[in-house]
Motif scaffolding. Structure first.
Motif, mmCIF file in Angstrom:
data_model
loop_
_atom_site.group_PDB
_atom_site.id
_atom_site.type_symbol
_atom_site.label_atom_id
_atom_site.label_comp_id
_atom_site.label_asym_id
_atom_site.label_seq_id
_atom_site.Cartn_x
_atom_site.Cartn_y
_atom_site.Cartn_z
ATOM 1 N N UNK A 1 0.896 -1.321 0.117
ATOM 2 C CA UNK A 1 0.027 -0.010 -0.029
ATOM 3 C C UNK A 1 0.705 1.235 0.106
ATOM 4 N N UNK A 2 2.127 1.090 0.438
ATOM 5 C CA UNK A 2 2.925 2.219 0.254
ATOM 6 C C UNK A 2 3.407 2.764 -0.931
ATOM 7 N N UNK A 3 3.052 1.952 -2.115
ATOM 8 C CA UNK A 3 2.870 2.423 -3.354
ATOM 9 C C UNK A 3 4.376 2.248 -4.080
ATOM 10 N N UNK A 4 5.301 1.271 -3.593
ATOM 11 C CA UNK A 4 6.532 1.169 -4.384
ATOM 12 C C UNK A 4 6.162 -0.016 -5.601
ATOM 13 N N UNK B 1 3.640 -11.507 -9.117
ATOM 14 C CA UNK B 1 4.651 -10.214 -9.249
ATOM 15 C C UNK B 1 4.106 -9.514 -10.649
ATOM 16 N N UNK B 2 3.421 -10.335 -11.643
ATOM 17 C CA UNK B 2 3.044 -9.761 -12.725
ATOM 18 C C UNK B 2 1.766 -9.188 -12.763
ATOM 19 N N UNK B 3 1.134 -9.091 -11.703
ATOM 20 C CA UNK B 3 -0.162 -8.527 -11.639
ATOM 21 C C UNK B 3 -0.392 -7.552 -10.456
ATOM 22 N N UNK B 4 0.696 -7.414 -9.658
ATOM 23 C CA UNK B 4 0.649 -6.385 -8.364
ATOM 24 C C UNK B 4 0.663 -5.047 -9.106
ATOM 25 N N UNK B 5 1.376 -4.620 -9.761
ATOM 26 C CA UNK B 5 1.351 -3.299 -10.369
ATOM 27 C C UNK B 5 0.124 -2.843 -11.129
ATOM 28 N N UNK B 6 -1.016 -3.818 -11.422
ATOM 29 C CA UNK B 6 -2.023 -3.575 -12.129
ATOM 30 C C UNK B 6 -3.289 -3.698 -11.068
ATOM 31 N N UNK B 7 -2.748 -3.582 -9.784
ATOM 32 C CA UNK B 7 -3.492 -3.672 -8.726
ATOM 33 C C UNK B 7 -4.804 -4.828 -8.587
#
Ligand code: FDP
Length: 282
Positions: free
Chosen positions: A20-23, A88-94
């Motif tokens: 949630x810190x957004x890194x 890993x392949x989906x975390x940056x797409x929330x």
């Protein structure tokens, strides 16, 4: 093991905060399997390593993100194998992701897993703890602590068909199996995150999650010690089943290397029977 479970609760809160810190984004390094690591993969791994240092019963930890075992306390009885941040392949797409822990006593194989825990970081943070010989238990993080919700029991069948791997490389018998389930009325539910995808099958009480061997990757993608065996324990103890492409229980896996992978099928009993028929391994 109670101390390990308590530690995993603290780890879950810290990793959820880190997410949630957004890194976001990739680091400059790759893991043992050759996947480029996200900054969050490395951070989550570090969080887990730091927490387990203070648990006497942990003899060693083995991370999906590291090549080798990391010794902790010589007199400890358990080895904890974990995937710090699966998806890993989906975390940056929330989309939802998770952490998986397999707790082994004796040797690193399916027979020696004594408990598994996974955490889902979704709209809510949930944790499922399975101790060998008893039903998985669902906990939900509410107002600062993990609160027990219920025991998880699978029904005889379900409605979900969660089918992984690259379709153009599926073997014809696998393709026929997946098609036949859709013909029966099953619905596709696949986010690309093993933890939320399997969590959904478990909590809805049935269906099938498959990550088969394929023409390009005959041994599949999912790792035995960190992913496959821990989830096999949860599925089998819930009354469902978990097998490889030979019809053998995934709790009989004996990996020869820490990062071995296996084709895997998790589900309720009706669908697992259909996998065996389709693969000719009844
Ligand atoms: P990811 O590569 O994003 O880490 O553990 C590997 C995994 O995700 C699983 O969470 C997921 O089920 C699977 O890979 C998805 O792979 P495909 O895209 O090949 O279906």
């Amino acid at each position: 093991m109670e101390k390990i479970f308590k530690k995993i609760e603290e780890i879950a809160v810290d990793i959820d905060n880190a997410i949630k810190a957004g890194e976001s984004g990739y680091s400059d390094s790759s893991n043992q399997t050759g996947d480029v690591q996200l900054k969050l993969d490395i951070l989550s791994d570090k969080i887990i390593e730091e927490h387990f240092k203070s648990v006497d019963s942990v003899q060693a930890i083995i991370s999906e993100e590291k090549e080798d075992k990391m010794p902790m306390n010589e007199s400890g009885e358990y080895i904890v194998c974990y995937d710090p941040l699966d998806g890993s392949s989906i975390v940056d797409y929330n989309l939802s992701v998770g952490s998986i822990f397999g707790i082994y006593k004796g040797g690193l194989n399916g027979e020696n897993i004594v408990a598994s825990v996974y955490v889902v970081y979704g709209p809510r943070v949930e944790m499922v703890v399975t101790i060998k010989g008893s039903k998985p238990i669902l906990y939900r993080y509410i107002n600062g602590s993990f609160v027990k919700q219920k025991e998880i029991t699978m029904q005889e069948s379900g409605k979900i068909n969660a089918s992984g791997a690259t379709q153009k490389y599926w073997y014809p018998h696998h393709k026929a199996l997946i098609e036949s389930l859709f013909q029966e009325g099953y619905r596709l539910r696949y986010s690309g995150g093993m933890v939320p995808d399997l969590h959904q099958v478990l909590l809805k009480g049935g269906g099938l999650f498959s990550y088969p061997g394929t023409v390009d990757k005959p041994k599949g993608k999912l790792r035995d010690l960190f992913e496959v065996i821990p989830f096999a324990l949860a599925f089998i103890e819930s009354g469902g089943d978990a097998i490889d492409d030979k019809g053998v229980s995934l709790l009989e896996l004996k990996p020869s290397h820490l990062h071995d992978t296996s084709p895997c099928f998790f589900g309720s009993n009706k669908e697992i029977k259909q996998v065996k028929e389709a693969y000719g391994v009844e």
